[in-house]
Enzyme design. Structure first.
Site, mmCIF file in Angstrom:
data_model
loop_
_atom_site.group_PDB
_atom_site.id
_atom_site.type_symbol
_atom_site.label_atom_id
_atom_site.label_comp_id
_atom_site.label_asym_id
_atom_site.label_seq_id
_atom_site.Cartn_x
_atom_site.Cartn_y
_atom_site.Cartn_z
ATOM 1 N N GLY A 125 1.263 2.044 3.504
ATOM 2 C CA GLY A 125 0.215 3.075 2.471
ATOM 3 C C GLY A 125 -0.592 4.010 3.380
ATOM 4 N N GLN B 63 16.744 9.390 2.876
ATOM 5 C CA GLN B 63 17.770 8.680 2.096
ATOM 6 C C GLN B 63 18.224 9.089 0.544
ATOM 7 O OE1 GLN B 63 15.476 4.865 2.705
ATOM 8 N NE2 GLN B 63 17.716 3.878 2.806
ATOM 9 N N GLU C 174 11.111 -3.593 0.302
ATOM 10 C CA GLU C 174 11.014 -2.781 -1.071
ATOM 11 C C GLU C 174 12.513 -2.734 -1.638
ATOM 12 O OE1 GLU C 174 9.120 0.849 -1.178
ATOM 13 O OE2 GLU C 174 7.396 0.289 0.080
ATOM 14 N N ARG D 228 9.298 -4.167 6.161
ATOM 15 C CA ARG D 228 8.208 -4.270 7.345
ATOM 16 C C ARG D 228 7.481 -5.761 7.370
ATOM 17 N NH1 ARG D 228 5.355 -1.608 2.916
ATOM 18 N NH2 ARG D 228 5.586 0.544 4.427
ATOM 19 N N HIS E 253 -25.118 -26.425 14.922
ATOM 20 C CA HIS E 253 -26.332 -26.040 15.507
ATOM 21 C C HIS E 253 -27.368 -24.765 14.567
ATOM 22 C CE1 HIS E 253 -28.326 -23.076 18.525
ATOM 23 N NE2 HIS E 253 -28.470 -24.048 19.124
ATOM 24 N N ARG F 79 10.716 9.616 3.626
ATOM 25 C CA ARG F 79 9.789 8.527 3.803
ATOM 26 C C ARG F 79 9.336 8.725 5.400
ATOM 27 N NH1 ARG F 79 10.688 4.242 -0.090
ATOM 28 N NH2 ARG F 79 12.409 4.337 -0.945
ATOM 29 N N THR G 293 5.333 9.255 1.532
ATOM 30 C CA THR G 293 6.542 8.944 1.065
ATOM 31 C C THR G 293 6.714 9.866 -0.270
ATOM 32 O OG1 THR G 293 6.969 6.732 1.834
ATOM 33 C CG2 THR G 293 8.226 7.433 -0.341
#
Length: 918
Positions: free
Chosen positions: A138, A188, A306, A320, A861, A123, A142
């Site tokens: 996005g 990961q 996520e 995030r 106005h 990622r 990833t």
């Protein structure tokens, strides 16, 4: 240093485990990596992983040709999509073709050997990613299910994705330097979830901070993030744990298996199937929401998380901030009761963000104005700040049936969307606003009466006489009213300018000003007559409901109306320049006033221009923003208007236009009086109708007078603070005089008193101000952060925007999108598209063929001036300045309240431009 030690140093520089302390360093591991490291540090369930640091990116980015390409992006236009696409693709190709150094690849390989997984998730993690002010969601790449031997290749792809077309455009629009960002890459161990998805700890649609929203799908969660499937969606009340809604989506099942001829599993073709059962139980939803609350508390703001459900346990894949939420009102109300706020900017048809010092002034002024009506022990703030806009608390008015109806009716005249939004939230929370007991209402009424009664007794007779005077004696002399209003404004301004010390002037401006005082001293000189005119107009509408054309004509053509006089005088200045070719040429060449004075006829023009500034130089656009330069400080918009007049109008055309409007009004009055004279009661009814017409026209021509008087006071505060800014800059306390507007009131007073050194990052506050300026402020906001929008009637097509119709007629033309009238100009026949307008925009109306505004109502106005000039207008068109582009053809319908995007309509139907015109 031995080779093994040198290798260890290199390894630590280029790769770092997520469980190491340094991994929380944003500059080292990027936004995504730093957030994950903080989750790991806090003991949250996160798949094991490592991070290829920004050091690896720097190795590639420091190649001379790549660095040159990166620097060349800085000068691109954010709107130049083709050029951005070409340049970014060239740069990504160069990064892909540059080999990662062997010692970096070895560091990655060593880290993966330690993890020992079959497959990995790779990622991107940019240093300007997953931040509170910019999520870059996005924008970068990833990759899932990557074999160990292929990880370096995909790490390089992630690094290259720092320069995707969408990421480059996003940075250009948000003022983020391409050279100052870097890319890290999180690697990961791959998990095999039964269910995965996204958790928003605050509702991203409504903005409510007490509602969590969860999307869930079987298998991998990337399909949810990408929007490839229709997942389950649940909404959960965070306070009670109640599942408010659960919508079962047409989910897809992603299956993973290994091929027989391979030793290691790989991602196979994805097979899909409809799943109509729930992906998560209520208990799992509550568990997930609790995880979200822990993450939100740890990271300090609402989060977009996520997650995955693996072997019955939740793991967190990334988190995030939700950057789309509008800020909460501050200070927050005491207690747990829901409060509803209305934007003062929308009331003034000026919804832009205010600098900190201006927001302080407005908030304190409003709070001081209502203090006498609040109980001494009240801890509620009437005026609050959100997104650098000022909102007022409507909650007390909404508790009573009568006051609620009045509030809704008044609000509807200022902003139809605000009224719809308020009705929407009242429908959903009616019980909350019906709990006020009769005892509490009587207590409130008694408190308000005790404070209001003395004012009413002392002022009511005087105001009542002025209200009835036009009906009995005829309309007042507008010139006389204007003189009284201006004297009152000058008296108020003198209160600010009289103190000798600048710090005392600031204290007077900020601590001794109340809205009630301003209204009493300035507004009382004209508003009773204006109110009489409104009453007379309402009576005429009831008497002649079928006479729309005549009533519209009666509302136009006034010599003494402030906005009209401004335009007439500017037209006169253009005519003076026409009499002297040298002056006209100098104006067209954008010469300075002193240069104009030196040419033949220049003295006459300059004298007339300075007379105009004496009368109107204290005005400006968006003048409730005290930081805006007044016309006398920056007359550029006035010269733009004069130049436009010279290009597109003939001599005396503006006077002829006004004369025609006055003639139309006279003919309309005669028609209505003739209708009144018919029948048995005609001889009695005709003079009554004639008197109503005089009162109506005599009153509504004063609609800008109270603002004109108050503007002198606002200009005095502007001058006072600007002088202080100059003084502090000269003393070295501020870098620039205009930095003073980015201080808070307390900071400014401390700086003037010399009590403590000024410790303020003005540059950061400017950046924050620009970020708030980019937000679309909701007219209605709740204490829970909800931004209700209400529902519009009708179903407009894809290329039709809807709003509030305020000036009748249909016009087709080229759009001119403008945000600041001092920096842009409009050509004859163009349709003005603006976030808002006030008297500072008035010079543009004489060339505009129509008006579209993002905010406003029938009595603001822009609507009034549009009707005066007879141009169609639609206001409260959400996001109009972003949806409409300068140069495209649009058609506005001032009766239906629609704005049609003609060029896009033609494209969607396949019609040519010429065909559509036929």
């Amino acid at each position: 240093m031995p080779e093994t030690e040198l290798s260890d140093v290199r390894d630590r520089r280029f790769v770092i485990s997520l469980d190491e302390e340094d991994a929380t360093n944003l500059e080292l591991t990027g936004g995504k990596g730093a957030n994950l490291a903080r989750l790991v540090e806090a003991g949250m369930p996160v798949p094991a992983g490592t991070c290829v640091t920004t050091g690896a990116y720097q190795v590639l980015a420091d190649e001379p040709d790549i660095r040159a390409e990166i620097e060349s992006l800085e000068g691109l236009d954010p709107e130049s999509a083709d050029e951005i696409a070409t340049k970014s693709e060239e740069l990504r190709t160069k990064i892909r073709e540059t080999e990662i150094p062997e010692h970096v690849q070895r560091a990655i390989s060593n880290a993966l050997d330690t993890l020992g997984a079959d497959a990995y998730a790779v990622r991107s993690s940019a240093t300007a990613e997953d931040l509170p002010t910019a999520s870059f969601a996005g924008m970068h790449e990833t990759f899932l299910g990557i074999d160990q031997e292929n990880v370096p290749e995909y790490v390089q792809e992630c690094i290259a994705s720092l320069f995707t077309e969408r990421a480059v455009s996003y940075r250009l629009r948000n003022g983020i330097s391409h050279s100052e960002v870097a890319m890290a890459v999180v690697v990961q161990t791959m998990v095999e979830p039964e269910v995965a998805g996204v958790l928003f700890t605050a509702d991203p649609v409504s903005g409510n901070r007490h509602i969590a929203s969860i999307d869930a799908n079987y298998g991998l969660g990337d399909t949810v993030v990408a929007g490839d499937v229709s997942p389950d969606n649940a909404r959960v009340d965070r306070r009670t744990g109640d599942v408010l809604e659960y919508e079962v989506g047409e989910k897809q099942l992603a299956l993973r298996s290994g091929k027989d001829d391979q030793d290691e599993p790989s991602l196979e073709e994805v097979s899909t199937g409809r799943r109509e059962s729930r992906a998560l139980t209520d208990a799992q939803l509550r568990e997930l929401v609790e995880f979200g609350e822990d993450v939100e508390e740890l990271l300090g703001s609402p989060q977009d998380i996520e997650w995955a459900l693996v072997d019955g346990e939740f793991v967190l894949l990334q988190s995030r901030p939700i950057t789309s939420l509008y800020p909460l009102p501050s200070p927050a109300p005491a207690g747990d009761q829901l409060h509803i706020y209305f934007s003062i900017g929308h009331q003034q048809a000026m919804a832009e963000a205010l600098p900190p010092l201006v927001a302080d002034w407005m908030q304190e002024t409003l709070n001081r104005s209502v203090a006498r009506f609040q109980s001494p022990e009240s801890e509620q703030s009437f005026a609050v700040e959100a997104g650098r806009r000022v909102y007022v608390d409507l909650t007390p008015l909404l508790r009573g049936e009568v006051t609620r109806k009045i509030a809704l009716r008044v609000l509807d005249s200022m902003s139809e969307p605000a009224t719809r939004a308020l009705e929407d939230i009242l429908d959903r929370h009616d019980d909350t606003f019906s709990q006020d007991t009769l005892t509490n209402r009587l207590r409130t009424l008694g408190r308000v009466s005790r404070r209001l009664l003395p004012l009413a007794v002392s002022n009511a007779p005087h105001l009542l006489v002025r209200l009835l005077e036009p009906f009995l004696l005829g309309p007042p002399d507008a010139e006389h009213v204007r003189a009284r209003v201006e004297r009152a404004g000058k008296t108020m301004a003198a209160r600010v300018t009289q103190p000798e010390s600048r710090s005392e002037r600031i204290r007077v401006a900020f601590e001794e000003t109340a809205l009630g005082t301003l209204v009493a001293s300035v507004g009382s000189k004209s508003m009773p007559y204006l109110l009489a005119g409104v009453v007379a107009g309402n009576v005429l509408e009831r008497l002649y409901p079928d006479a729309d054309d005549e009533l519209t004509a009666l509302s136009r053509g006034f010599d003494e109306e402030i906005a009209t006089e401004i335009n007439q005088r500017l037209g006169d200045l253009a005519d003076i320049s026409r009499e002297h070719p040298g002056v006209e040429a100098a104006i067209r060449d954008e010469s300075s006033l002193s240069e104009i004075e030196d040419v033949d006829g220049g003295t006459e023009f300059v004298a007339a221009f300075e007379t105009f500034l004496d009368d109107f130089g204290f005005r400006t656009s968006n003048e409730i923003d005290l930081s805006r330069p007044r016309w006398r400080d920056d007359p550029s918009i006035l010269f733009q208007t004069i130049r436009s007049n010279l290009r597109s109008s003939d001599r005396g055309e503006h006077r002829k236009h006004l004369a025609q409007l006055k003639q139309d009004a006279g003919e309309a009055a005669e028609k209505l009086e003739n209708r009144a004279s018919r029948g048995l009661f005609g001889p009695v009814k005709r003079p009554i109708v004639g008197q109503l017409i005089q009162v109506y026209r005599g009153g509504i021509q004063l609609r800008e007078h109270h603002k004109h008087g108050a503007a002198r006071f606002l200009a005095a505060i502007h001058d006072c603070v600007s002088d202080v800014g100059t003084e502090l800059a000269e003393a070295g306390v501020l870098e620039h005089p205009e930095d003073v507007w980015f201080l808070r009131k307390r900071e400014l007073l401390d700086a003037l008193d010399g009590e403590s050194p000024l410790d303020v990052d003005v540059s950061e506050r400017r950046d924050t101000h620009q970020r708030y300026m980019s937000l679309s402020a909701p007219p209605i906001l709740t204490s829970e952060g909800e931004t209700p929008t209400g529902k519009r009637n009708g179903s407009p097509s894809e290329h039709v925007l809807t709003g509030t119709p305020v000036s009748s007629g249909v016009v087709e033309g080229v759009a001119r999108v403008m945000h600041d009238p001092s920096e842009q100009s409009i050509s004859k026949g163009e349709i003005l598209v603006a976030p808002s307008t006030d008297v500072g925009w008035t010079p543009l109306f004489q060339d505009a063929a129509g008006l579209v505004m993002e905010v406003g109502g029938r009595m603001t106005h822009g609507a009034l001036v549009a009707r005066e000039y007879g141009i169609p207008a639609v206001v409260s068109v959400a996001n109009a300045t972003n949806e409409i582009r300068t140069g495209e053809r649009i058609r506005i319908d001032g009766e239906r309240g629609t704005v049609e995007l003609l060029d896009r309509t033609d494209q969607s139907t396949g019609d040519s431009d010429s065909e559509s015109k036929r």
